[in-house]
Motif scaffolding. Structure first.
Motif, PDB file in Angstrom:
ATOM      1  N   TRP A 138       0.793  -1.220   0.000  1.00 34.20           N
ATOM      2  CA  TRP A 138       0.000   0.000   0.000  1.00 34.20           C
ATOM      3  C   TRP A 138       0.828   1.272   0.000  1.00 34.20           C
ATOM      4  O   TRP A 138       0.458   2.261  -0.651  1.00 34.20           O
ATOM      5  N   LEU A 139       1.926   1.286   0.724  1.00 38.59           N
ATOM      6  CA  LEU A 139       2.754   2.498   0.727  1.00 38.59           C
ATOM      7  C   LEU A 139       3.350   2.757  -0.652  1.00 38.59           C
ATOM      8  O   LEU A 139       3.390   3.905  -1.124  1.00 38.59           O
ATOM      9  N   TRP A 140       3.812   1.700  -1.303  1.00 38.81           N
ATOM     10  CA  TRP A 140       4.324   1.853  -2.662  1.00 38.81           C
ATOM     11  C   TRP A 140       3.208   2.288  -3.605  1.00 38.81           C
ATOM     12  O   TRP A 140       3.411   3.137  -4.486  1.00 38.81           O
ATOM     13  N   ALA A 141       2.048   1.705  -3.435  1.00 40.40           N
ATOM     14  CA  ALA A 141       0.920   2.081  -4.294  1.00 40.40           C
ATOM     15  C   ALA A 141       0.594   3.560  -4.163  1.00 40.40           C
ATOM     16  O   ALA A 141       0.404   4.269  -5.162  1.00 40.40           O
ATOM     17  N   GLY A 142       0.552   4.054  -2.924  1.00 39.29           N
ATOM     18  CA  GLY A 142       0.249   5.461  -2.714  1.00 39.29           C
ATOM     19  C   GLY A 142       1.341   6.376  -3.221  1.00 39.29           C
ATOM     20  O   GLY A 142       1.062   7.436  -3.810  1.00 39.29           O
ATOM     21  N   THR A 143       2.593   5.985  -3.013  1.00 43.03           N
ATOM     22  CA  THR A 143       3.709   6.814  -3.467  1.00 43.03           C
ATOM     23  C   THR A 143       3.737   6.919  -4.990  1.00 43.03           C
ATOM     24  O   THR A 143       3.915   8.006  -5.556  1.00 43.03           O
ATOM     25  N   LEU A 144       3.546   5.806  -5.669  1.00 39.55           N
ATOM     26  CA  LEU A 144       3.525   5.822  -7.133  1.00 39.55           C
ATOM     27  C   LEU A 144       2.312   6.588  -7.660  1.00 39.55           C
ATOM     28  O   LEU A 144       2.400   7.282  -8.679  1.00 39.55           O
ATOM     29  N   ALA A 145       1.189   6.475  -6.961  1.00 40.50           N
ATOM     30  CA  ALA A 145       0.016   7.249  -7.364  1.00 40.50           C
ATOM     31  C   ALA A 145       0.265   8.744  -7.207  1.00 40.50           C
ATOM     32  O   ALA A 145      -0.165   9.549  -8.049  1.00 40.50           O
ATOM     33  N   ALA A 146       0.960   9.118  -6.134  1.00 44.06           N
ATOM     34  CA  ALA A 146       1.292  10.530  -5.951  1.00 44.06           C
ATOM     35  C   ALA A 146       2.198  11.029  -7.070  1.00 44.06           C
ATOM     36  O   ALA A 146       2.030  12.146  -7.581  1.00 44.06           O
TER      37      ALA A 146
ATOM     38  N   GLY B 279       0.226  11.573 -10.088  1.00 46.08           N
ATOM     39  CA  GLY B 279      -0.512  12.827  -9.961  1.00 46.08           C
ATOM     40  C   GLY B 279       0.326  14.047 -10.242  1.00 46.08           C
ATOM     41  O   GLY B 279      -0.220  15.132 -10.482  1.00 46.08           O
ATOM     42  N   LEU B 280       1.646  13.907 -10.225  1.00 49.89           N
ATOM     43  CA  LEU B 280       2.539  15.000 -10.606  1.00 49.89           C
ATOM     44  C   LEU B 280       2.917  14.942 -12.082  1.00 49.89           C
ATOM     45  O   LEU B 280       3.691  15.773 -12.550  1.00 49.89           O
ATOM     46  N   THR B 281       2.368  13.972 -12.793  1.00 49.26           N
ATOM     47  CA  THR B 281       2.751  13.754 -14.181  1.00 49.26           C
ATOM     48  C   THR B 281       1.717  14.268 -15.168  1.00 49.26           C
ATOM     49  O   THR B 281       2.069  14.885 -16.184  1.00 49.26           O
ATOM     50  N   ARG B 282       0.446  14.012 -14.880  1.00 49.66           N
ATOM     51  CA  ARG B 282      -0.635  14.398 -15.789  1.00 49.66           C
ATOM     52  C   ARG B 282      -1.862  14.815 -14.993  1.00 49.66           C
ATOM     53  O   ARG B 282      -2.054  14.357 -13.857  1.00 49.66           O
ATOM     54  N   PRO B 283      -2.740  15.640 -15.589  1.00 50.35           N
ATOM     55  CA  PRO B 283      -3.998  15.952 -14.906  1.00 50.35           C
ATOM     56  C   PRO B 283      -4.826  14.713 -14.608  1.00 50.35           C
ATOM     57  O   PRO B 283      -5.547  14.660 -13.614  1.00 50.35           O
ATOM     58  N   THR B 284      -4.725  13.696 -15.467  1.00 48.03           N
ATOM     59  CA  THR B 284      -5.468  12.459 -15.255  1.00 48.03           C
ATOM     60  C   THR B 284      -4.854  11.594 -14.164  1.00 48.03           C
ATOM     61  O   THR B 284      -5.347  10.489 -13.913  1.00 48.03           O
ATOM     62  N   GLY B 285      -3.813  12.073 -13.505  1.00 50.96           N
ATOM     63  CA  GLY B 285      -3.238  11.352 -12.380  1.00 50.96           C
ATOM     64  C   GLY B 285      -4.224  11.117 -11.260  1.00 50.96           C
ATOM     65  O   GLY B 285      -4.035  10.212 -10.439  1.00 50.96           O
ATOM     66  N   CYS B 286      -5.295  11.911 -11.224  1.00 49.92           N
ATOM     67  CA  CYS B 286      -6.329  11.695 -10.204  1.00 49.92           C
ATOM     68  C   CYS B 286      -6.965  10.316 -10.343  1.00 49.92           C
ATOM     69  O   CYS B 286      -7.500   9.774  -9.371  1.00 49.92           O
TER      70      CYS B 286
ATOM     71  N   VAL C 203      -1.505   9.221   1.058  1.00 50.88           N
ATOM     72  CA  VAL C 203      -0.435   9.733   0.199  1.00 50.88           C
ATOM     73  C   VAL C 203      -0.871   9.817  -1.260  1.00 50.88           C
ATOM     74  O   VAL C 203      -0.465  10.722  -1.992  1.00 50.88           O
ATOM     75  N   ALA C 204      -1.707   8.884  -1.711  1.00 48.84           N
ATOM     76  CA  ALA C 204      -2.025   8.744  -3.132  1.00 48.84           C
ATOM     77  C   ALA C 204      -2.444  10.040  -3.816  1.00 48.84           C
ATOM     78  O   ALA C 204      -1.957  10.352  -4.910  1.00 48.84           O
ATOM     79  N   PRO C 205      -3.349  10.843  -3.257  1.00 47.48           N
ATOM     80  CA  PRO C 205      -3.786  12.042  -3.985  1.00 47.48           C
ATOM     81  C   PRO C 205      -2.900  13.265  -3.786  1.00 47.48           C
ATOM     82  O   PRO C 205      -3.182  14.324  -4.371  1.00 47.48           O
ATOM     83  N   LEU C 206      -1.833  13.160  -2.997  1.00 51.43           N
ATOM     84  CA  LEU C 206      -1.080  14.359  -2.627  1.00 51.43           C
ATOM     85  C   LEU C 206      -0.357  14.992  -3.808  1.00 51.43           C
ATOM     86  O   LEU C 206      -0.215  16.212  -3.862  1.00 51.43           O
ATOM     87  N   GLY C 207       0.110  14.193  -4.761  1.00 48.08           N
ATOM     88  CA  GLY C 207       0.810  14.765  -5.906  1.00 48.08           C
ATOM     89  C   GLY C 207      -0.096  15.635  -6.746  1.00 48.08           C
ATOM     90  O   GLY C 207       0.207  16.805  -7.012  1.00 48.08           O
ATOM     91  N   TRP C 208      -1.219  15.074  -7.155  1.00 53.07           N
ATOM     92  CA  TRP C 208      -2.176  15.824  -7.981  1.00 53.07           C
ATOM     93  C   TRP C 208      -2.717  17.028  -7.220  1.00 53.07           C
ATOM     94  O   TRP C 208      -2.723  18.158  -7.736  1.00 53.07           O
ATOM     95  N   LEU C 209      -3.140  16.807  -5.989  1.00 58.72           N
ATOM     96  CA  LEU C 209      -3.719  17.891  -5.202  1.00 58.72           C
ATOM     97  C   LEU C 209      -2.696  18.979  -4.925  1.00 58.72           C
ATOM     98  O   LEU C 209      -2.998  20.182  -4.991  1.00 58.72           O
ATOM     99  N   GLY C 210      -1.452  18.578  -4.627  1.00 57.93           N
ATOM    100  CA  GLY C 210      -0.417  19.564  -4.331  1.00 57.93           C
ATOM    101  C   GLY C 210      -0.148  20.481  -5.508  1.00 57.93           C
ATOM    102  O   GLY C 210      -0.020  21.698  -5.340  1.00 57.93           O
TER     103      GLY C 210
END
Length: 399
Positions: free
Chosen positions: A192-200, A203-210, A241-248
């Motif tokens: 789960w931690l890896w899943a959330g980190t990669l999702a974050a 989210g820093l890569t594309r708008p569809t990262g959400c 952690v997962a949504p933090l990249g896109w949201l940030g």
């Protein structure tokens, strides 16, 4: 700002029982070699098709791969940072570089600093490397759920979709697909931690990262509900952690514009990119039926329609919830969002779970009808090569 004219462009977490569930880590990496070799061969053929078409059109052989449409924005951000480039559209709207997410240009900057590469070369190196990593991630997801044969077919089909040419150019699709595939694999295997980190990172890569963040959070929520809240802390940490990249990034752009909550969406609206519940798609369909269009637009419509059909078939497969949510959000954003319709097929490219029904059908047909399966796959590859070369080297529609 200076104004420059630039054309735009361990247990598996599942909502339903898959056909075959294998323990995490089964299958050595060498199991993926045939699939990745086929993937590389198809995409290399796609690259050669683009280069040959450029030669026939008397254009620079490979320049268009790294310096077309959105690629130029990413290269400019990598070289100069944000806030230095705007474009006044023919409609008078002010389009800024804040519309482009930061991870890809940041990695380009890192590579050009560490290696003797031009920004364009670094961008292509990143895109091609990420495409291979993505292909391996797609294989691991398929291998984990359905076994080696389906995993190989899944990778082969993903390499041959018409819009797979986007894995060849300096765009973010390769990087986003790699992060998404491995985040989903980590969800399926309980990392789960890896899943959330990669999702974050996605989210820093594309708008569809959400879409990746939504998949991780939905799967985590389902596991928490199924376990009556008795789940490990790392599951909650991954979901947070997962949504933090896109949201940030969205909030950062909002702060730069002076409107924290709506500033990013105003920036995207200037690019005619907003969620309008499908009104833009309906206007496009009406215009296409009344006035027609070049090859790119009917082809884009067919690809999006195929994506809708494949999503319906995917729902019947009872795949794990994370795959369903990820694909569903991407399909929803494509159909319900405005913007150039010629760009919509590439937004569906990372949605590799849509190909699971086709991959399973291809495997079922392989033994009794091997010749037919080869003919069908060969036709898919040919269409992919021709379409990719056309949209990249001939057509003037935004990628």
């Amino acid at each position: 700002m200076r104004i420059r004219s630039l054309a735009r462009s361990r247990p598996a977490a599942s909502a339903g029982p898959p056909l075959r569930v294998r323990p995490p880590g089964t299958g050595a990496p060498r199991d993926a070699v045939p699939a990745l070799a086929l993937f590389a061969a198809v995409r290399l053929a796609g690259l050669l098709a683009v280069v040959l078409t450029n030669a026939l059109a008397d254009k620079p052989l490979v320049r268009g791969l790294a310096h077309s449409w959105d690629s130029r924005w990413y290269l400019h951000i990598a070289a100069h940072g944000y806030g230095h480039l705007i474009w006044i559209s023919p409609q008078g709207t002010v389009q800024t570089d804040w519309a482009f997410f930061p991870l890809y240009p940041a990695l380009i900057r890192v590579l050009t600093t560490a290696l003797p590469l031009t920004p364009g070369q670094a961008a292509l190196l990143l895109a091609w490397t990420a495409a291979g990593v993505a292909g391996y991630g797609v294989h691991r997801v398929g291998r984990h759920l359905y076994g080696r044969a389906v995993a190989t077919a899944l990778v082969a089909l993903w390499a041959a979709v018409p819009q797979a040419v986007e894995l060849t150019v300096a765009y973010t699709e390769s990087l986003f697909a790699a992060l998404a595939a491995w985040s989903l694999y980590c969800v399926l295997t309980g990392r789960w931690l890896w899943a959330g980190t990669l999702a974050a990172a996605a989210g820093l890569t594309r708008p569809t990262g959400c879409a990746v963040a939504a998949a991780v959070c939905a799967a985590a929520g389902y596991e928490a509900w199924r376990g009556r809240g008795r789940v490990p802390a790392r599951l909650w940490a991954g979901a947070v952690v997962a949504p933090l990249g896109w949201l940030g990034y969205v909030l950062w752009v909002g702060a730069r514009t002076g409107d924290v909550l709506n500033g990013y969406f105003a920036v995207q609206s200037a690019w005619d990119s907003r969620f309008d519940l499908g009104a833009g798609s309906l206007r496009f369909l009406k215009g296409l039926l009344l006035h027609g269009g070049n090859v790119v637009y009917p082809a884009a419509l067919l690809i999006v329609a195929a994506g809708l059909l494949l999503f319906a078939l995917l729902c019947l497969e009872r795949v794990p919830l994370a795959l369903l949510v990820f694909s569903g959000v991407l399909v929803l954003l494509v159909v319900g969002g405005s913007g150039s319709f010629s760009s919509k097929p590439r937004f569906l490219l990372p949605a590799f779970p849509l190909l699971i029904p086709m991959a399973r059908a291809l495997v079922r047909a392989w033994r009794p009808h091997r010749a037919r399966a080869l003919v069908v796959y060969g036709a898919l590859v040919l269409v992919s090569l021709l379409f990719g070369a056309y949209v990249t080297a001939v057509a003037h529609s935004p990628l």
